[in-house]
Motif scaffolding. Structure first.
Motif, mmCIF file in Angstrom:
data_model
loop_
_atom_site.group_PDB
_atom_site.id
_atom_site.type_symbol
_atom_site.label_atom_id
_atom_site.label_comp_id
_atom_site.label_asym_id
_atom_site.label_seq_id
_atom_site.Cartn_x
_atom_site.Cartn_y
_atom_site.Cartn_z
ATOM 1 N N HIS A 79 0.631 -1.275 0.128
ATOM 2 C CA HIS A 79 0.049 -0.151 -0.100
ATOM 3 C C HIS A 79 0.892 1.237 -0.090
ATOM 4 C CE1 HIS A 79 -3.694 -2.437 0.348
ATOM 5 N NE2 HIS A 79 -3.367 -2.783 1.801
ATOM 6 N N HIS A 80 2.110 1.141 0.303
ATOM 7 C CA HIS A 80 2.946 2.441 0.568
ATOM 8 C C HIS A 80 3.142 3.199 -0.705
ATOM 9 C CE1 HIS A 80 4.395 2.215 4.693
ATOM 10 N NE2 HIS A 80 3.892 0.956 4.663
ATOM 11 N N PRO A 81 3.333 2.732 -2.146
ATOM 12 C CA PRO A 81 3.204 3.318 -3.166
ATOM 13 C C PRO A 81 2.016 4.472 -3.337
ATOM 14 C CG PRO A 81 3.824 1.022 -3.702
ATOM 15 C CD PRO A 81 3.350 1.107 -2.330
ATOM 16 N N PHE A 82 0.965 3.907 -2.798
ATOM 17 C CA PHE A 82 -0.339 4.806 -2.873
ATOM 18 C C PHE A 82 -0.380 5.781 -1.699
ATOM 19 C CE2 PHE A 82 -1.527 0.832 -4.916
ATOM 20 C CZ PHE A 82 -1.627 1.206 -6.493
ATOM 21 N N ILE A 83 0.255 5.589 -0.615
ATOM 22 C CA ILE A 83 0.249 6.501 0.368
ATOM 23 C C ILE A 83 1.455 7.495 -0.029
ATOM 24 C CG2 ILE A 83 1.028 6.875 2.728
ATOM 25 C CD1 ILE A 83 0.074 3.875 3.417
ATOM 26 N N ILE A 84 2.463 7.266 -0.910
ATOM 27 C CA ILE A 84 3.379 8.183 -1.056
ATOM 28 C C ILE A 84 2.775 8.900 -2.134
ATOM 29 C CG2 ILE A 84 5.605 8.407 -2.517
ATOM 30 C CD1 ILE A 84 6.708 5.853 -1.106
ATOM 31 N N ALA A 140 -5.986 8.869 -4.499
ATOM 32 C CA ALA A 140 -5.200 8.251 -3.919
ATOM 33 C C ALA A 140 -5.820 7.862 -2.480
ATOM 34 C CB ALA A 140 -3.706 8.673 -3.744
ATOM 35 N N SER A 141 -6.240 8.870 -1.712
ATOM 36 C CA SER A 141 -7.184 8.556 -0.492
ATOM 37 C C SER A 141 -8.292 7.615 -0.562
ATOM 38 C CB SER A 141 -7.281 9.956 0.228
ATOM 39 O OG SER A 141 -8.144 9.521 1.211
ATOM 40 N N ARG A 142 -8.824 7.825 -1.688
ATOM 41 C CA ARG A 142 -10.048 6.965 -1.614
ATOM 42 C C ARG A 142 -9.858 5.724 -2.226
ATOM 43 N NH1 ARG A 142 -15.130 8.142 -6.316
ATOM 44 N NH2 ARG A 142 -15.928 6.126 -6.252
ATOM 45 N N LEU A 147 2.332 13.203 -2.194
ATOM 46 C CA LEU A 147 3.156 13.884 -3.077
ATOM 47 C C LEU A 147 2.013 14.923 -3.495
ATOM 48 C CD1 LEU A 147 4.909 11.709 -5.856
ATOM 49 C CD2 LEU A 147 5.708 13.664 -4.525
ATOM 50 N N CYS A 148 0.747 14.342 -3.468
ATOM 51 C CA CYS A 148 -0.552 15.347 -3.996
ATOM 52 C C CYS A 148 -1.079 15.983 -2.949
ATOM 53 C CB CYS A 148 -1.499 14.360 -4.910
ATOM 54 S SG CYS A 148 -0.679 13.618 -6.181
#
Length: 302
Positions: A61-66, A171-173, A70-71
């Motif tokens: 999941h960390h790539p999506f948390i990153i 990304a949060s969704r 970023l955003c």
């Protein structure tokens, strides 16, 4: 519950724009944004750990948390803080309110949600409102120079920052739909955001300086604790509960709070043109949610 999340988000984020204005100037923008999210992470992670709410997501999941970092917790604010160098904070809030349109389009792109016909009308109203407010000044400032005017530059920076904010919503969704707790994901995202910013600071050889005065420090603490920890948590909880498009309706009311504070603290002159443009931009957002009634009873039914 939804009404309280909505009201808290509006009041906090509607007032953060003037706090941002207090931080821009001679002080390095990247350092200001770094301080904001470093303090937020240092405050948020221990509180969640002490209350037993902190979880460490699986590595997948960390790539999506990153991506969320970023955003939502770094580069978007670098752009928005930069915009504050050129245009008043209240006008940045008006541009930011168009995230309702960004979110609808991005929800279609990333999640396959259908786009209602009113999105086109809402987009046209929003763009018309921005044109009414900014175009006369932008044309007047261009003169003989080939470079864009300060007003136009500020508009582009704010629009780009708002686009990144919308991508962060997506990304949060995604993270929420995979069962990641919103508060914990935000805390790690803010930590990642601070790491991204410190890398950028060293890559650009930007000097790290202490806060210059009390006004800056108080604005920084407000942005870190209220604007970041509390504001993002209430907003992203709203995204989880009612969806990204409906949650972004909160941004419709940001300009009202922000323009009022800008007039009080930045000596921004509210003209009939400003009011007309703001009403067009707000009308565009209202059209987006023509079937919604933002009242206590309606919010609780969502």
């Amino acid at each position: 519950m939804n009404f309280m999340l909505f009201a808290t988000t509006v009041l906090i984020w509607g007032s953060t724009w003037i706090a941002i204005a207090f931080q821009v100037g001679d002080f390095p923008l990247i350092v200001s944004v770094f301080y904001r999210f470093a303090i937020a992470a240092v405050c948020f992670i221990p509180v969640l750990a002490l209350t037993g709410q902190l979880s460490f997501p699986a590595l997948r999941h960390h790539p999506f948390i990153i991506a969320q970092a970023l955003c939502l917790f770094s580069m978007n604010f670098v752009l928005l803080y930069s915009a504050a160098l050129y245009i008043p904070s209240g006008l940045i809030a008006i541009i930011f309110s168009l995230s309702t349109i960004y979110n609808a389009l991005n929800a279609r792109l990333f999640f396959g949600e259908s786009i209602a016909p009113r999105v086109l009308l809402a987009s046209l109203l929003g763009l018309a409102g921005l044109a009414v407010i900014f175009l006369p000044d932008a044309l007047g400032e261009i003169g003989d120079a080939a470079a864009p005017s300060d007003t136009f530059r500020g508009v582009l920076l704010a629009a780009a920052g708002t686009l990144l904010f919308s991508w962060g919503n997506m990304a949060s969704r995604r993270n929420a739909t995979h069962g990641l707790p919103t508060a914990s994901t935000n805390a790690w995202g803010m930590a990642y955001g601070a790491l991204i910013l410190i890398v950028l600071i060293f890559a650009t050889a930007t000097p790290i300086m202490p806060p210059p005065d009390l006004t800056y420090t108080l604005a920084l603490l407000y942005l870190a604790v209220f604007g970041s920890v509390i504001g993002f948590t209430t907003y992203l909880l709203l995204v989880v509960r009612v969806g990204s498009s409906r949650a972004a309706y909160a941004t419709v009311l940001f300009p009202i709070v922000a323009i009022t504070l800008s007039a009080l603290f930045e000596d921004y002159q509210i003209t009939s043109t400003t009011i007309a443009g703001m009403l067009l931009a707000l009308a565009g957002n209202i059209v987006m949610f023509s079937k919604l009634k933002i009242t206590r009873s309606a919010a609780n039914r969502i």
